[in-house]
Design a protein around this motif. Structure first.
Motif, PDB file in Angstrom:
ATOM      1  N   VAL A 285      -3.892  -6.107  -8.435  1.00  0.00           N
ATOM      2  CA  VAL A 285      -2.444  -5.864  -8.427  1.00  0.00           C
ATOM      3  C   VAL A 285      -1.812  -6.579  -9.616  1.00  0.00           C
ATOM      4  O   VAL A 285      -2.059  -7.762  -9.847  1.00  0.00           O
ATOM      5  N   ILE A 307      -3.155  -1.457  -8.833  1.00  0.00           N
ATOM      6  CA  ILE A 307      -1.758  -1.119  -8.553  1.00  0.00           C
ATOM      7  C   ILE A 307      -0.942  -1.853  -9.599  1.00  0.00           C
ATOM      8  O   ILE A 307      -1.021  -3.081  -9.696  1.00  0.00           O
ATOM      9  N   SER A 309       2.894  -2.252 -11.872  1.00  0.00           N
ATOM     10  CA  SER A 309       4.307  -1.905 -11.974  1.00  0.00           C
ATOM     11  C   SER A 309       4.525  -1.068 -13.228  1.00  0.00           C
ATOM     12  O   SER A 309       3.630  -0.924 -14.073  1.00  0.00           O
ATOM     13  N   TRP A 324      -2.505   3.180  -9.063  1.00  0.00           N
ATOM     14  CA  TRP A 324      -1.168   3.440  -8.550  1.00  0.00           C
ATOM     15  C   TRP A 324      -0.129   2.820  -9.485  1.00  0.00           C
ATOM     16  O   TRP A 324      -0.304   1.696  -9.960  1.00  0.00           O
ATOM     17  N   VAL A 326       3.921   1.773  -9.588  1.00  0.00           N
ATOM     18  CA  VAL A 326       5.089   1.569  -8.730  1.00  0.00           C
ATOM     19  C   VAL A 326       6.235   1.009  -9.573  1.00  0.00           C
ATOM     20  O   VAL A 326       6.001   0.371 -10.600  1.00  0.00           O
ATOM     21  N   ALA A 333       7.848  -0.164  -2.473  1.00  0.00           N
ATOM     22  CA  ALA A 333       6.859   0.678  -3.149  1.00  0.00           C
ATOM     23  C   ALA A 333       5.512  -0.024  -3.237  1.00  0.00           C
ATOM     24  O   ALA A 333       4.451   0.609  -3.105  1.00  0.00           O
ATOM     25  N   LEU A 334       5.520  -1.324  -3.445  1.00  0.00           N
ATOM     26  CA  LEU A 334       4.273  -2.071  -3.536  1.00  0.00           C
ATOM     27  C   LEU A 334       3.567  -2.101  -2.182  1.00  0.00           C
ATOM     28  O   LEU A 334       2.337  -1.935  -2.096  1.00  0.00           O
ATOM     29  N   ALA A 337       1.909   1.246  -1.679  1.00  0.00           N
ATOM     30  CA  ALA A 337       0.694   1.400  -2.487  1.00  0.00           C
ATOM     31  C   ALA A 337      -0.462   0.609  -1.876  1.00  0.00           C
ATOM     32  O   ALA A 337      -1.614   1.084  -1.868  1.00  0.00           O
ATOM     33  N   GLU A 340      -1.827   2.659   0.889  1.00  0.00           N
ATOM     34  CA  GLU A 340      -2.644   3.772   0.400  1.00  0.00           C
ATOM     35  C   GLU A 340      -4.020   3.289  -0.037  1.00  0.00           C
ATOM     36  O   GLU A 340      -5.047   3.932   0.251  1.00  0.00           O
ATOM     37  N   ALA A 341      -4.061   2.159  -0.742  1.00  0.00           N
ATOM     38  CA  ALA A 341      -5.350   1.611  -1.157  1.00  0.00           C
ATOM     39  C   ALA A 341      -6.184   1.225   0.058  1.00  0.00           C
ATOM     40  O   ALA A 341      -7.407   1.463   0.093  1.00  0.00           O
TER      41      ALA A 341
END
Length: 384
Positions: A285, A307, A309, A324, A326, A333-334, A337, A340-341
């Motif tokens: 991230v 993920i 930004s 991803w 975001v 939004a984070l 994500a 989803e991961a």
């Protein structure tokens, strides 16, 4: 090559190696100081290192003027064809100290943060004209320089290279050993963030820490309400004393302790091999407010999807199949994500996304082609 650090800035080494391979003479001008990692790497290669007569600290004192004059004397004695400088304090010093000298000037820009300050951007609109070429470390930074009036022909985007052999997908045994070292079960979804902690700066982002640790820790609290056994590994201490003070403040604010897994967060200082962290992780991230390409390149090279930004050049490190994207400073939004991961982790498809991340990094950011592109620019400047 002029740079204001003798420890960081190791991205310069492959560029210097490539120039020497082509038969050019290379000298590195570093600040006076101890044996940092960059200085050691240059010494190990037999590259000449000169201790700068200027410490790259700009203060309104006679000592600053005297230091710049000493640096000017050193540059006159070295008589280089090209001055190649990295980091903004180095650029200011090189531009001032080289006034009237015949060397061509090339500024390589590792990140866009200084251009996000209205004050510095206004100054740079004038000073960048002293550079024959600005090598921007990303397409994003190239766009910023063109926006302040630097002609297109004098702005060349070249990515900073990643050693895709050093950072490569781990074997099953290496990954298992790293997860065991962090105390992770096979079923534990694990995210990581690799970044130094920089203190808030009043000139940019309203006094927020630019790497976004606070954003991720806020999102992680919410994510773990639904996935209570998930783990977050943070790797990176304070970049300096102020950065470490800010890290300690964040640890108190979010209840992060030295105990493994307390609150689902492990926070290690910068002493571990980052590859161990990536080998153990399922997703990386990068929630930065300002960034060049950040950790996403190294994570991707090791087959870890990211993920990221939409800050700076981070969008250049992923595509919809590999990671991803975001909005920056968007906790909702984070969190989405991360979910989803996690769903792909449970489904067993997340590793395929990691393989696509590896392909993207090798294609866009491999170290060899990037170093060759920088050398090409410097040779063209001399020929002109």
């Amino acid at each position: 090559m002029i740079i204001k650090t003798d420890d960081g800035g190791r991205w310069t080494v492959p560029q210097l190696d490539e120039l020497r391979r082509r038969g050019h003479e290379v000298v590195a001008v570093l600040p006076p100081g101890s044996e940092g990692q960059l200085r050691k790497a240059l010494h190990d290669r037999g590259i000449d290192v000169v201790q700068s007569g200027f410490d790259f600290r700009f203060r309104p004192t006679p000592a600053t003027a005297a230091g710049l004059l000493r640096l000017r004397g050193q540059l006159r004695a070295l008589a280089p064809d090209v001055l190649h400088y990295h980091l903004y304090a180095s650029a200011l010093a090189a531009r001032i100290a080289s006034v009237g000298l015949p060397a061509r000037r090339v500024h390589m820009v590792p990140g866009p943060l200084f251009l996000e300050s209205p004050l510095i951007r206004t100054v740079e609109r004038v000073l960048c004209r002293r550079d024959e070429v600005v090598i921007s470390g990303s397409r994003h930074t190239a766009t910023l320089y063109r926006a302040i009036g630097m002609p297109d022909s004098r702005v060349v985007p070249v990515h900073y290279g990643t050693d895709v052999e050093h950072f490569s997908p781990p074997s099953a045994a290496y990954r298992a050993a790293c997860r065991d070292a962090f105390g992770l079960a096979d079923t534990t979804f694990t995210a990581c963030m690799v970044a130094y902690v920089y203190p808030p700066k009043w000139l940019t982002h309203r006094g927020r820490g630019i790497k976004g640790h606070d954003i991720l820790l806020t999102a992680w609290r919410r994510f773990r309400r639904d996935v209570p056994d998930a783990r977050l590994i943070l790797l990176g201490g304070g970049f300096d004393a102020a950065g470490e003070a800010y890290r300690q403040q964040l640890m108190r604010r979010f209840g992060v302790t030295g105990e493994r897994g307390r609150g689902g967060v492990d926070w290690h200082e910068s002493t571990l091999d980052v590859r161990d962290c990536y080998a153990a992780a399922d997703v990386s991230v990068s929630p930065s407010l300002s960034e060049n390409h950040g950790a996403a390149r190294e994570a991707g090279a090791m087959g870890v999807p990211s993920i990221v930004s939409d800050a700076g050049a981070l969008p250049e490190t992923v595509d919809p199949s590999s990671g991803w994207l975001v909005p920056r400073d968007d906790v909702d939004a984070l969190v989405a994500a991360l979910h989803e991961a996690h769903a792909e982790f449970l489904a067993g498809t997340l590793r395929h996304r990691g393989a696509l991340s590896r392909e993207l990094v090798v294609d866009r950011f491999a170290e060899g082609p990037a170093a060759a592109a920088v050398a090409d620019v410097l040779e063209r400047v001399v020929r002109r």
